[in-house]
Each structure stands twice: as C-alpha cells, then as structure tokens.
Write an enzyme that holds these catalytic residues in place. Structure first.
Site, mmCIF file in Angstrom:
data_model
loop_
_atom_site.group_PDB
_atom_site.id
_atom_site.type_symbol
_atom_site.label_atom_id
_atom_site.label_comp_id
_atom_site.label_asym_id
_atom_site.label_seq_id
_atom_site.Cartn_x
_atom_site.Cartn_y
_atom_site.Cartn_z
ATOM 1 N N ASP A 153 0.864 -1.192 0.000
ATOM 2 C CA ASP A 153 0.000 0.000 0.000
ATOM 3 C C ASP A 153 0.895 1.235 0.000
ATOM 4 O OD1 ASP A 153 -3.045 0.800 1.759
ATOM 5 O OD2 ASP A 153 -1.684 2.171 0.755
ATOM 6 N N ASP A 173 -3.375 2.237 -5.626
ATOM 7 C CA ASP A 173 -2.161 2.280 -4.798
ATOM 8 C C ASP A 173 -1.970 1.030 -3.945
ATOM 9 O OD1 ASP A 173 -3.823 2.679 -2.479
ATOM 10 O OD2 ASP A 173 -2.213 3.845 -1.585
ATOM 11 N N GLU A 174 -2.704 -0.029 -4.225
ATOM 12 C CA GLU A 174 -2.746 -1.136 -3.284
ATOM 13 C C GLU A 174 -2.927 -2.456 -4.027
ATOM 14 O OE1 GLU A 174 -5.861 -2.047 0.263
ATOM 15 O OE2 GLU A 174 -6.050 -0.178 -0.840
#
Ligand code: TTP
Ligand code: MG
Length: 358
Positions: free
Chosen positions: A14, A108-109
C-alpha cells in the site's frame, strides 16, 4: 487444509499518502508542507493528506473547510489522476517481476501471492524489501508492505508501520496478534459496525475468537461469521489476478423513503459524487450509466444510457442521472433505494483496453 494455508505467502503493498506523495514528488515546493489533495472548492472533500497534514488531524473524506480549521496552513492541491494512474502502472510492473499473481485493489494497493518464489528459496520478506526498493527507485515514492499467510493478515500488517513500513505476521503469532487487535482495526469494520460490535461487548479479536459461530450469526448475521473466521486466521481467499471488473456501482438505502423529484435528485447527487470518487480510484472505465430505483414495495426499476465516451466526471454523472430519473417519468410512489452504476458496453469486452486507448 489449515496447515496447507500456512504455507501461503501473501504480500500486501500500500503506497504511503499516495496522491499527496505524488504531488510532493512532482512539486518540490510542496515537500515538508501539510498538503491536502482535493478539498479546495467550497464543497470539496479531501481525497488524502500528506503526513505533515495528518499530524493536525486532516484525513481522507474530510470537507476542505474542516481541514483548514484544523490546519490553517494546509495547501490544497487539485488532483491529477493521470499522474496517479501512471505511478500505479509502474508499481504494478514491479509486482509482476515477482509473481503473476497480483490482485490490485485500487490504484495504490495490491495483494501478491509469492508462495512459489518462497518455496523456491526466496523469503517473502526479501521479496517485499526488493519491491519497496524498486518502487522507491523507479517512482520516487514509498510504500508499506505487510507479509503473512493470508490476505486479511497481510493487509493489517501493511498498516502497522506506515509510512515506509514492513511488517510480518508469522503463523505462530497470528492468533495472539488477532486476539489483541481492537475490532476497529479489522478490515471491513467501519464506524457503524464497530459501534454495533462494541454494544455487544465485542472489543477485540479475542471476543470474536471466543464466541460461538451461532451466537455471532444470530447477533450480526453472515458478517458475524465472517469476522469470526478472520479473527481465527481462517482466510483462504485466493489472490485473484484476473478479476476484471464489468461494472462499478453505488447504492443508498434510505432510512426514510424518499418521494418527489427534488428529494430524489438531492440523493442522486450524493450517490453520483460517491460513484465518481470510486471511479477515479479504480481504473475501471465504462460508457453505460444505470439508474436503479427500488420502490417502497420492493419493485425495482432500472434505466440506462450509453455515452460515446467513458463516464467518470461527477457533474456529468449528476446530469445523466437526473435525466434518467425524468425519463420516462419520476416515479410517483415512495423510493426506498437509489443506485447508480457504470458498466462496460457490449462492444467493450475489456475495460482495461479502453483505458489504454484513452
Ligand atoms: P489510501 O491507501 O487509503 O490512503 P493513502 O495512500 O493516501 O495513505 P496511507 O499512507 O494511509 O495509505 O488511499 C489511496 C489513495 O486513494 C489516496 O492517496 C487518495 C485516494 N482516496 C480517495 O480518493 N478517497 C478516499 O476516501 C480515500 C481513503 C482514498
Ligand atoms: Mg495508501
């Protein structure tokens, strides 16, 4: 089976303060300052805040006016989604250097299943270190990683030492770790669920571990059973690399039925803004907007429109949604639920291709 699960190695990665970190990377004058991405207009909400701004309590989803009150020096920056998408593609390429089993959750993860590499002698912790280093080198950004033997624990682990963190939850420590974990930290437990759990005297993972499935099911339904399994480290969900979205939607069930155009349009605007937010955060692109209306008698009406271009802008969604409400006519009976969804059309078998073509 339980012991087989323990041989899995899952990494959850993350990015740290993702949008804000991209802005500080690209504009040196923002470095070291409290930055809020979004939230600038009169009605805007903060999408994320730099760690300097978080010290003052500035958070995602907070109205800009409140952010300014908490932190008068906060610098509002307009989001640049193209830049975030580009960084997102870069980190995904790095993930795929290590395993084809990459499941992105948002820009983002992602979850990575690195069990094969681990079996071949490369410890998952080393892989996570290498990934973090490559992200820093190729994007100039930092990420936090969590490593464990299932998705639930890996995700919790990535959050333990943010920013730039790396945490491992090993099988022999998992149950004790979960026992001590406050229920607010359980992924999927929002403020409302947390309040319900606390009212039942369930404060930590230990409380979930020690109650029977039947008791939790009677109090909380299926989610009670789910959280109990998670608390017992029984999470066999696979990392699913090919999960390709076909639609993305947001619905609201009202506490009191809504009736008449002005009330319905107001609700649709709220839903449209939420949908636009989720569309920005995913990579999903679609050209068809569907309005779902559930009436008080549970009848469901759907209306849809297809545009020549991918739908993503909040104002456009609001306008299209209001038009769908009027066409053929505003329902006369009370409305229990409204939903808006974007889906790919028939001639777009692959949403990703479309986003590349843009
Ligand atoms: P997160 O990973 O939840 O947050 P973050 O990366 O900014 O910070 P952290 O270090 O705590 O991980 O979300 C990733 C990005 O998604 C975030 O930078 C902005 C966007 N986002 C929204 O647009 N709206 C939201 O409500 C949230 C939570 C995130
Ligand atoms: Mg993040």
């Amino acid at each position: 089976l339980a012991s087989l699960q323990q041989f899995r190695r899952i990494i959850h990665v993350d990015m740290d303060a993702f949008y804000a970190a991209v802005e500080q990377r690209d504009d040196a004058s923002l470095r070291g300052l409290p930055v809020a991405v979004g939230g600038g207009g009169s009605r805007g909400v903060v999408l994320t805040a730099s760690y300097e701004a978080r010290v003052f309590g500035v958070r995602s989803a907070m109205p800009g006016a409140i952010a300014r009150r908490l932190c008068p020096d906060v610098v509002f920056v307009r989001p640049r989604f193209e830049a975030y998408r580009e960084a997102s593609q870069q980190i995904r390429e790095i993930f795929r250097d290590w395993t084809p089993l990459v499941e992105p959750l948002s820009l983002d993860e992602a979850y990575l299943d690195v069990s094969r590499a681990a079996q071949a002698g490369m410890p998952a912790v080393e892989i996570a270190r290498a990934i973090k280093a490559a992200i820093r080198e190729r994007t100039g950004l930092t990420a936090s990683a969590g490593i464990s033997f299932n998705k639930f624990l890996a995700k919790i682990a990535s959050d333990l030492r943010k920013p730039d963190g790396l945490s491992v939850i090993r099988p022999e420590r998992a149950l004790a770790f979960l026992a001590a974990l406050p229920i607010e930290k359980f992924h999927g437990v929002g403020p409302a669920t947390a309040a319900r759990l606390r009212a039942l005297g369930i404060l930590t993972g230990h409380d979930l571990q020690t109650r029977s499935e039947a008791e939790l099911m009677s109090q909380l339904g299926r989610s009670g059973a789910y959280f109990r399994r998670m608390a017992q480290a029984q999470d066999d969900r696979a990392v699913e690399p090919s999960r390709r979205r076909k639609s993305l939607s947001v619905e609201d069930t009202f506490s009191v039925d809504r009736r008449g155009r002005p009330a319905l349009v107001t609700e649709l605007e709220i839903i449209a803004d939420k949908l636009a937010d989720r569309l920005h955060r995913s990579e999903f692109r679609g050209r068809t907007l569907t309005l779902k209306i559930k009436l008080a008698d549970f009848r469901i009406l759907t209306r849809r429109t297809t545009q020549p271009h991918p739908i993503s802008d909040a104002l456009e969604i609001r306008t299209l949604a209001a038009a769908l409400l009027d066409r053929p006519e505003v329902p006369a009976s009370p409305v229990r639920l409204l939903g808006l969804g974007v889906s790919i059309g028939h001639e777009e078998p692959d949403a990703r291709q479309l986003s590349f073509a843009l």
